[in-house]
Design a protein around this motif. Structure first.
Motif, PDB file in Angstrom:
ATOM      1  N   ASN A   1      -0.010   4.325   0.958  1.00  9.87           N
ATOM      2  CA  ASN A   1      -0.383   5.056   2.008  1.00  9.87           C
ATOM      3  C   ASN A   1       0.379   4.449   3.441  1.00  9.87           C
ATOM      4  O   ASN A   1       0.926   5.356   4.076  1.00  9.87           O
ATOM      5  CB  ASN A   1      -1.711   5.144   2.208  1.00  9.87           C
ATOM      6  CG  ASN A   1      -2.493   5.644   1.029  1.00  9.87           C
ATOM      7  OD1 ASN A   1      -2.242   6.417   0.283  1.00  9.87           O
ATOM      8  ND2 ASN A   1      -3.699   4.989   0.955  1.00  9.87           N
ATOM      9  N   CYS A   2       0.214   3.320   3.625  1.00  4.63           N
ATOM     10  CA  CYS A   2       0.601   2.743   5.087  1.00  4.63           C
ATOM     11  C   CYS A   2       1.577   1.901   4.959  1.00  4.63           C
ATOM     12  O   CYS A   2       2.481   1.433   5.740  1.00  4.63           O
ATOM     13  CB  CYS A   2      -0.413   2.272   5.728  1.00  4.63           C
ATOM     14  SG  CYS A   2      -1.298   0.741   5.111  1.00  4.63           S
TER      15      CYS A   2
ATOM     16  N   CYS B   1      -6.349  -3.044   1.089  1.00  6.76           N
ATOM     17  CA  CYS B   1      -5.276  -2.997   2.088  1.00  6.76           C
ATOM     18  C   CYS B   1      -6.124  -2.966   3.347  1.00  6.76           C
ATOM     19  O   CYS B   1      -6.918  -2.654   3.767  1.00  6.76           O
ATOM     20  CB  CYS B   1      -4.766  -1.406   1.982  1.00  6.76           C
ATOM     21  SG  CYS B   1      -3.732  -0.969   3.403  1.00  6.76           S
TER      22      CYS B   1
ATOM     23  N   CYS C   1       0.813  -1.232  -0.108  1.00  2.55           N
ATOM     24  CA  CYS C   1      -0.053  -0.045   0.178  1.00  2.55           C
ATOM     25  C   CYS C   1       0.914   1.327  -0.070  1.00  2.55           C
ATOM     26  O   CYS C   1       1.756   1.479   0.854  1.00  2.55           O
ATOM     27  CB  CYS C   1      -0.795  -0.072   1.301  1.00  2.55           C
ATOM     28  SG  CYS C   1      -1.797   1.551   1.340  1.00  2.55           S
TER      29      CYS C   1
ATOM     30  N   ASN D   1      -5.594  -1.769   5.977  1.00  2.00           N
ATOM     31  CA  ASN D   1      -5.649  -0.635   7.040  1.00  2.00           C
ATOM     32  C   ASN D   1      -6.323   0.465   6.221  1.00  2.00           C
ATOM     33  O   ASN D   1      -7.619   1.088   6.669  1.00  2.00           O
ATOM     34  CB  ASN D   1      -4.404   0.199   7.089  1.00  2.00           C
ATOM     35  CG  ASN D   1      -3.798  -0.160   8.327  1.00  2.00           C
ATOM     36  OD1 ASN D   1      -4.111  -0.856   9.004  1.00  2.00           O
ATOM     37  ND2 ASN D   1      -2.440   0.170   8.355  1.00  2.00           N
ATOM     38  N   CYS D   2      -6.460   0.589   5.034  1.00  6.17           N
ATOM     39  CA  CYS D   2      -6.894   1.692   4.335  1.00  6.17           C
ATOM     40  C   CYS D   2      -8.291   1.376   3.483  1.00  6.17           C
ATOM     41  O   CYS D   2      -8.874   2.239   2.845  1.00  6.17           O
ATOM     42  CB  CYS D   2      -6.044   2.180   3.143  1.00  6.17           C
ATOM     43  SG  CYS D   2      -4.431   2.614   3.983  1.00  6.17           S
TER      44      CYS D   2
END
Ligand code: ZN
Length: 467
Positions: A405-406, A423, A403, A425-426
């Motif tokens: 982002n994270c 993902c 990912c 998280n996202c």
């Protein structure tokens, strides 16, 4: 200075004195190779000298102590190689060989300045030549290159995926396969370069790309090549949508066509085998039978397995797909206005085998995928040159699996073209766009260099999740 001016004279002299033979023997190569090298060297030195002359003119122009008449004299000395040589060496013999008109003009110019100025003009020119003279130096990069003119190479094979270049041995060519087919003109000089960093041979060709003056790049852009859409950008936009609609039916058509031809291949194989057997028998019936089989073989080869129609179809499809790619890239440049495009280094990534479809379909899909990659690459290079956009290659390992982002590993893929992912998280996202963002980030990644091995990249990425 004077020798290199006429390459032919120098060459003929070397041939006459049989010095050329000595080179050929000493370095064990063909006569033509030292001739090409000589031509290259002369062209380079001539270019160097004319650059030097320009530089000196600028220096003379900037010097306020030199008045207009003296300037004219120096410019005139620079305008002819022989005169320049005379100014440097004071060799009267060279001057004597010039046309009387030139000599007359020189003495007129010399008359127009004072004796002191005349002396100064000559010594000033000598000093400037010495100051700006190019010093030959060793190339710091390890690239080795060689110019090949059109008699020395030949593109061959299906889709022109092979190039045969002449080698040091007489009448013996050295053929190698290209990573993508050749789309440029088959004429003109090639530059063949051995790139030691990338451990490969590159073929360069000068193509004309007129630069667009008005274009102003605004942002850095990462891109990823997809299957369903041609490119996905880090901005979230995608270009070349409908690539699968365009290519899908073509692949099916192509595979049907190849499947149709297949029985004829089998029959041709059988016929050839039978004819081979009969070749040794000299009875009347055998000869008749053999002739019959030969006729059938000829018919199959020309009617059913002919390559003309096949090549024409192929060419039409190629042109159609190429225009699609061109259009998509142009659209991308116009909408995104990139100043830098970051992409994966596509030269060595393998095409993933797909299990969908019959064996012809799979083959066609694989061919198309590598073709698209090659064309996308070359067209991108072309347009980036035209719009003065920088192009950067980054390591392609695992760009679509983490990912942006994270940094977490994606769980699984889904969607019609396998283009969506989740993902932990996202949540849900488009993995092609995610990949393009990862690619953009990799341009400034200190740890992951262009040729960091795959497993090491994975270790680095896994470590980042923990921290
Ligand atoms: Zn995430």
């Amino acid at each position: 200075m004077l020798d290199v001016k006429q390459y032919f004279n120098l060459r003929n002299e070397l041939v006459k004195s049989s010095q050329g033979n000595a080179y050929a023997e000493k370095y064990h190569f063909l006569q033509k190779h030292w001739k090409y090298a000589l031509r290259d060297a002369c062209a380079n030195i001539n270019a160097m000298l004319s650059n030097l002359a320009n530089q000196i003119r600028k220096a003379v122009q900037a010097n306020e102590l030199v008045d207009e008449d003296e300037q004219h004299l120096i410019y005139y000395l620079l305008s002819m190689r022989e005169l320049w040589y005379y100014a440097l060496t004071a060799d009267q013999a060279v001057l004597a060989q010039l046309k009387p008109a030139y000599r007359k003009h020189l003495s007129e110019l010399e008359q127009s300045v004072t004796a002191k100025q005349r002396k100064h003009a000559y010594s000033y020119l000598r000093r400037l030549t010495r100051r700006y003279k190019y010093v030959p130096r060793k190339h710091t990069n390890l690239n080795r290159s060689m110019a090949y003119d059109e008699n020395m190479y030949r593109f061959q094979g299906e889709e022109l995926k092979q190039v045969a270049i002449s080698s040091g041995v007489s009448r013996q060519q050295f053929a190698f396969s290209l990573t993508s087919p050749w789309h440029y003109r088959l004429k003109g000089d090639l530059q063949i370069i051995l790139d030691r960093d990338k451990k490969r041979i590159e073929i360069h060709k000068v193509i004309q790309a007129r630069q667009k003056k008005k274009y102003q790049g605004k942002q850095k852009l990462g891109i990823d090549k997809g299957l369903a859409t041609l490119v996905s950008c880090s901005s979230g936009q995608e270009y070349g949508k409908g690539l699968s609609q365009l290519t899908g039916p073509q692949i099916e058509k192509e595979s049907r066509y190849l499947a149709q031809r297949n029985p004829y291949y089998g029959r041709r194989y059988q016929l050839k085998k039978q004819i081979e057997k009969l070749n040794h028998v000299q009875t009347r019936t055998a000869i008749i039978k053999r002739n019959q089989l030969s006729v059938e073989l000829k018919q199959i080869e020309s009617n059913n397995l002919g390559h003309k129609r096949k090549d024409r179809r192929h060419e039409a499809l190629r042109a159609c797909r190429e225009s699609f790619i061109n259009h998509a890239i142009k659209e991308m440049i116009e909408h995104e206005a990139p100043s830098l495009i970051v992409k994966e280094d596509l030269t060595f990534t393998k095409d993933k085998a797909t299990k969908k479809g019959n064996k012809y379909e799979r083959k066609a899909r694989r061919n198309l995928s590598s073709w698209t990659k090659g064309t996308l690459n070359t067209r991108l290079e072309y347009y980036c040159q035209q719009y003065s956009i920088d192009l950067k290659d980054v390591n392609p390992a695992y760009t679509s699996q983490y990912c942006p982002n994270c940094g977490r590993h994606f769980e699984f893929r889904f969607g019609k073209h396998n283009e969506k992912t989740i993902c932990p998280n996202c949540g849900e996202m488009n993995c092609n766009i995610a990949a393009s963002r990862n690619i953009l980030a990799r341009a400034n990644d200190k740890e992951i260099a262009l040729y960091t091995p795959y497993d090491k990249v994975k270790a680095i990425l896994d470590q980042r999740i923990v921290s």
